[in-house]
Design a protein around this motif. Structure first.
Motif, PDB file in Angstrom:
ATOM      1  N   LEU A   1      -2.948  -0.562  -2.380  1.00  0.00           N
ATOM      2  CA  LEU A   1      -1.994  -1.661  -2.575  1.00  0.00           C
ATOM      3  C   LEU A   1      -1.444  -2.140  -1.228  1.00  0.00           C
ATOM      4  O   LEU A   1      -1.290  -3.345  -1.004  1.00  0.00           O
ATOM      5  CB  LEU A   1      -0.836  -1.226  -3.481  1.00  0.00           C
TER       6      LEU A   1
ATOM      7  N   LEU B   1       0.751  -7.298  -1.597  1.00  0.00           N
ATOM      8  CA  LEU B   1       1.982  -6.533  -1.363  1.00  0.00           C
ATOM      9  C   LEU B   1       2.080  -6.075   0.089  1.00  0.00           C
ATOM     10  O   LEU B   1       3.182  -5.975   0.641  1.00  0.00           O
ATOM     11  CB  LEU B   1       2.052  -5.316  -2.290  1.00  0.00           C
TER      12      LEU B   1
ATOM     13  N   VAL C   1      13.710   2.092 -10.838  1.00  0.00           N
ATOM     14  CA  VAL C   1      13.053   1.041 -11.618  1.00  0.00           C
ATOM     15  C   VAL C   1      11.990   1.649 -12.523  1.00  0.00           C
ATOM     16  O   VAL C   1      11.897   1.339 -13.710  1.00  0.00           O
ATOM     17  CB  VAL C   1      12.430  -0.023 -10.684  1.00  0.00           C
TER      18      VAL C   1
ATOM     19  N   ALA D   1       7.387  -1.709 -18.723  1.00  0.00           N
ATOM     20  CA  ALA D   1       6.352  -2.718 -18.508  1.00  0.00           C
ATOM     21  C   ALA D   1       5.113  -2.111 -17.856  1.00  0.00           C
ATOM     22  O   ALA D   1       4.029  -2.681 -17.924  1.00  0.00           O
ATOM     23  CB  ALA D   1       6.899  -3.848 -17.646  1.00  0.00           C
ATOM     24  N   GLY D   2       5.291  -0.955 -17.235  1.00  0.00           N
ATOM     25  CA  GLY D   2       4.147  -0.305 -16.598  1.00  0.00           C
ATOM     26  C   GLY D   2       4.014  -0.698 -15.146  1.00  0.00           C
ATOM     27  O   GLY D   2       4.558  -1.705 -14.678  1.00  0.00           O
ATOM     28  N   VAL D   3       3.268   0.107 -14.442  1.00  0.00           N
ATOM     29  CA  VAL D   3       3.179  -0.036 -12.993  1.00  0.00           C
ATOM     30  C   VAL D   3       2.465  -1.315 -12.573  1.00  0.00           C
ATOM     31  O   VAL D   3       2.757  -1.876 -11.514  1.00  0.00           O
ATOM     32  CB  VAL D   3       2.505   1.226 -12.387  1.00  0.00           C
ATOM     33  N   LEU D   4       1.554  -1.825 -13.411  1.00  0.00           N
ATOM     34  CA  LEU D   4       0.847  -3.065 -13.056  1.00  0.00           C
ATOM     35  C   LEU D   4       1.830  -4.224 -12.936  1.00  0.00           C
ATOM     36  O   LEU D   4       1.578  -5.188 -12.216  1.00  0.00           O
ATOM     37  CB  LEU D   4      -0.217  -3.395 -14.105  1.00  0.00           C
ATOM     38  N   SER D   5       2.944  -4.113 -13.662  1.00  0.00           N
ATOM     39  CA  SER D   5       3.961  -5.162 -13.628  1.00  0.00           C
ATOM     40  C   SER D   5       5.031  -4.885 -12.579  1.00  0.00           C
ATOM     41  O   SER D   5       5.364  -5.757 -11.772  1.00  0.00           O
ATOM     42  CB  SER D   5       4.605  -5.304 -15.012  1.00  0.00           C
TER      43      SER D   5
ATOM     44  N   ILE E   1       5.131  -3.259  -9.835  1.00  0.00           N
ATOM     45  CA  ILE E   1       4.786  -3.341  -8.404  1.00  0.00           C
ATOM     46  C   ILE E   1       4.986  -4.752  -7.851  1.00  0.00           C
ATOM     47  O   ILE E   1       5.248  -4.913  -6.662  1.00  0.00           O
ATOM     48  CB  ILE E   1       3.341  -2.877  -8.111  1.00  0.00           C
ATOM     49  N   PHE E   2       4.883  -5.764  -8.711  1.00  0.00           N
ATOM     50  CA  PHE E   2       5.066  -7.132  -8.219  1.00  0.00           C
ATOM     51  C   PHE E   2       6.472  -7.343  -7.673  1.00  0.00           C
ATOM     52  O   PHE E   2       6.700  -8.216  -6.824  1.00  0.00           O
ATOM     53  CB  PHE E   2       4.768  -8.142  -9.341  1.00  0.00           C
ATOM     54  N   SER E   3       7.427  -6.539  -8.141  1.00  0.00           N
ATOM     55  CA  SER E   3       8.802  -6.699  -7.654  1.00  0.00           C
ATOM     56  C   SER E   3       8.913  -6.348  -6.169  1.00  0.00           C
ATOM     57  O   SER E   3       9.854  -6.776  -5.503  1.00  0.00           O
ATOM     58  CB  SER E   3       9.776  -5.856  -8.485  1.00  0.00           C
TER      59      SER E   3
ATOM     60  N   SER F   1       8.466  -9.835  -5.064  1.00  0.00           N
ATOM     61  CA  SER F   1       9.440 -10.827  -5.541  1.00  0.00           C
ATOM     62  C   SER F   1      10.844 -10.504  -5.039  1.00  0.00           C
ATOM     63  O   SER F   1      11.615 -11.418  -4.732  1.00  0.00           O
ATOM     64  CB  SER F   1       9.401 -10.937  -7.067  1.00  0.00           C
ATOM     65  N   LEU F   2      11.189  -9.229  -4.915  1.00  0.00           N
ATOM     66  CA  LEU F   2      12.489  -8.881  -4.328  1.00  0.00           C
ATOM     67  C   LEU F   2      12.530  -9.315  -2.868  1.00  0.00           C
ATOM     68  O   LEU F   2      13.576  -9.740  -2.364  1.00  0.00           O
ATOM     69  CB  LEU F   2      12.741  -7.368  -4.436  1.00  0.00           C
TER      70      LEU F   2
ATOM     71  N   TYR G   1       9.983   1.441  -1.021  1.00  0.00           N
ATOM     72  CA  TYR G   1      10.283   1.018  -2.387  1.00  0.00           C
ATOM     73  C   TYR G   1       9.048   1.195  -3.273  1.00  0.00           C
ATOM     74  O   TYR G   1       9.113   1.779  -4.360  1.00  0.00           O
ATOM     75  CB  TYR G   1      10.738  -0.442  -2.383  1.00  0.00           C
TER      76      TYR G   1
ATOM     77  N   LEU H   1       5.761   4.044  -7.402  1.00  0.00           N
ATOM     78  CA  LEU H   1       4.539   4.705  -7.860  1.00  0.00           C
ATOM     79  C   LEU H   1       4.814   6.164  -8.229  1.00  0.00           C
ATOM     80  O   LEU H   1       4.359   6.654  -9.267  1.00  0.00           O
ATOM     81  CB  LEU H   1       3.442   4.637  -6.792  1.00  0.00           C
TER      82      LEU H   1
END
Lengths: 343, 343
Positions: B196, B202, B229, B237-241, B243-245, B248-249, B263, B268
């Motif tokens: 990742l 990311l 989180v 929502a699961g890790v696939l979701s 991780i996008f934060s 986005s954060l 983070y 993970l």
């Protein structure tokens, strides 16, 4: 149409003067241009390898050139024609940043929040804004808002609500209620799949045909098996654990190398849908999918394993560009459309 | 000890003739060699960049040379000294494949299932087998079995059961009961984290100090935030979701670039522990961690957020090589040890 699709050195003669709108879907790797005539019919479309990642480093000149390449002849024939663009062209790395607008928002509001670019050749490019959810875990999208506007032009049962899924590098699941986008969630499923296949041990035992040469045959059984693992009791361990079975099943001879890629694809999509379900996404509102045929069919298949039906929306980007331009008054509403039951 | 650790051109003079065992931890990238004297004390150790991935392509000659480099002088001084090796050297890509043995198994049985390599120089190398769980989703490990044997030599409360966590590229959680390994689970957390960071969007917004140059300061707050989180309601929502934060954060200015890596690490590891908990792993049996100090401290910190205490086991590989050799009768049991309460 066939004639118009053929671009010639002097193509002005073949351009329908009745062009109502030029729409650009300007993404990270590709630039797609659409020439719309009356009622939103696409008379001509083009695709250029001129995404912002490729031309951005050349600065504004790169954007100007790509813009001229994409639709300079269309503009010369109909100079007053409005131009709308969506996608990463409005990101911080694009031509000009089009600030996100906050969700919840009406889709019809998108055309009232343009960011305009005045080009060196005298054109005005209206860039559609992306959307943002300001929450503990923020969400953003850019480009999908236009596809959603297009998908909504397609009737879906008689329900006012729907979830629109946009599978891709970053899959988005978007909740729409009465033409308002009320929330959405991102799953990095496509990008994680690529990273696992190309940059972890899982890829080493896969025998994959390079897609540009010859698409590998889809192994539906392997895909279904992956979906079932994700949605069954083994899935509780989470995707960080279950993905290892791609390798371990191979080691014990229970999953042939050519099947491992589709198994992993099923696993990841299955985990995505399980997570989406945990967010309330697999309930009553009907599901609609927007994206490439091949990928949408995978999602339809996985959704069926979860007991969910889903409809496909085609040409959502073109429909959306037209829809947003019409809502903003840029193009005429020549034909009265049946109003949405909720309007 | 200090004297013995210094390798000289003519190092025979400094070798304690009382060498009881040579142990090799022969992995994918590194080869570590240990010279044991009485009671399993490590008199000398060495590390060579001669993992199987590096020397494997040279064929058997490569293994022979690396073996001589690692311990040729030790063997010359004490030719009858037994030699035990663990790790990927026993994989299909190693010197000789040491077949997996099935779980559940007694740890003391490992030394009765050697695979022997007779080297060109006349030595016999006993390769410790890896372990396999033959189930719907198979599990395999190789090398960790030796660390587990070593960790078990360290008293942990008075409990007969324990879960041993071995954080790393592929983290293993191993359930031990009465010196038997009864099950284990793999989480590809370390490898997914690297993929990742290095091969998805990311990584682009992270400002990371290359670890070999200067270790980046650990941002504990960012790490804890990621753990929270994952273990909170957003984690469903699961890790696939989630991780996008990481991105986005950052986009909304709520997570500075230098904090994004820690983070994501917390996210993970938090998702791993949530999955491990769903498999029954965060219950009564005490937890023991084996691995690098830095990584084990991250896991301890994350486990604390889940309300779990965990003990560290140090030098587990050396302890395990000795323990397995002793159980196989290769080295004397000079000092009677307190028996395990369950023996």
């Amino acid at each position: 149409m066939n004639e118009a699709n053929r671009r010639t050195a002097n193509s002005f003669l073949s351009i329908d003067p009745d062009t109502h709108l030029i729409g650009l879907d300007w993404g990270t790797t590709q630039l797609r241009a659409y020439r719309f005539i009356a009622d939103g019919e696409v008379a001509e479309s083009r695709q250029l390898p001129a995404g912002i990642q490729r031309i951005g480093p050349a600065g504004p000149d790169g954007f100007e050139r790509a813009f001229e390449d994409a639709c300079g002849d269309w503009r010369a024939a109909t100079p007053a024609c409005p131009i709308v663009a969506c996608g990463m062209i409005g990101s911080a790395q694009g031509w000009r940043e089009a600030p996100y607008i906050d969700v919840p928002t009406s889709l019809d509001a998108l055309g009232h929040a343009w960011t305009d670019v005045h080009t060196a050749s005298g054109a005005t490019l209206h860039i559609v804004p992306g959307l943002i959810v300001r929450a503990a875990l923020p969400e953003v999208l850019r480009g999908e808002e236009t596809q959603i506007a297009g998908a909504l032009d397609i009737a879906l049962d008689s329900a006012p609500d729907r979830w629109i899924g946009l599978p891709g590098t970053h899959t988005k699941w978007v909740r729409v209620r009465d033409r308002d986008i009320v929330q959405f969630h991102t799953f990095m499923t496509g990008e994680v799949f690529a990273a696992l296949c190309d940059h972890t041990i899982l890829g080493r035992t896969m025998r994959r045909v390079p897609p540009p040469v010859e698409p590998a045959a889809f192994d539906g059984d392997a895909f279904d098996r992956g979906v079932d693992v994700a949605r069954g009791s083994h899935g509780r361990a989470g995707v960080l654990s279950t993905i290892f079975s791609t390798r371990s099943l191979g080691l014990v001879g229970a999953l042939a190398p050519p099947s491992q890629s589709d198994y992993l694809s099923g696993l990841l999509i299955g985990h995505e849908l399980a997570g989406f379900g945990a967010l309330g996404g697999l309930g009553a509102p009907p599901l609609q999918l927007v994206g490439s045929d091949e990928l949408c069919r995978r999602y339809q298949r996985a959704l069926a394993a979860f007991g969910c039906r889903s409809a496909l929306a085609t040409n959502a980007t073109e429909r959306g560009l037209w829809r947003i331009a019409r809502a903003a008054g840029l193009v005429p509403s020549a034909i009265a459309r049946p109003s949405n039951p909720q309007d």
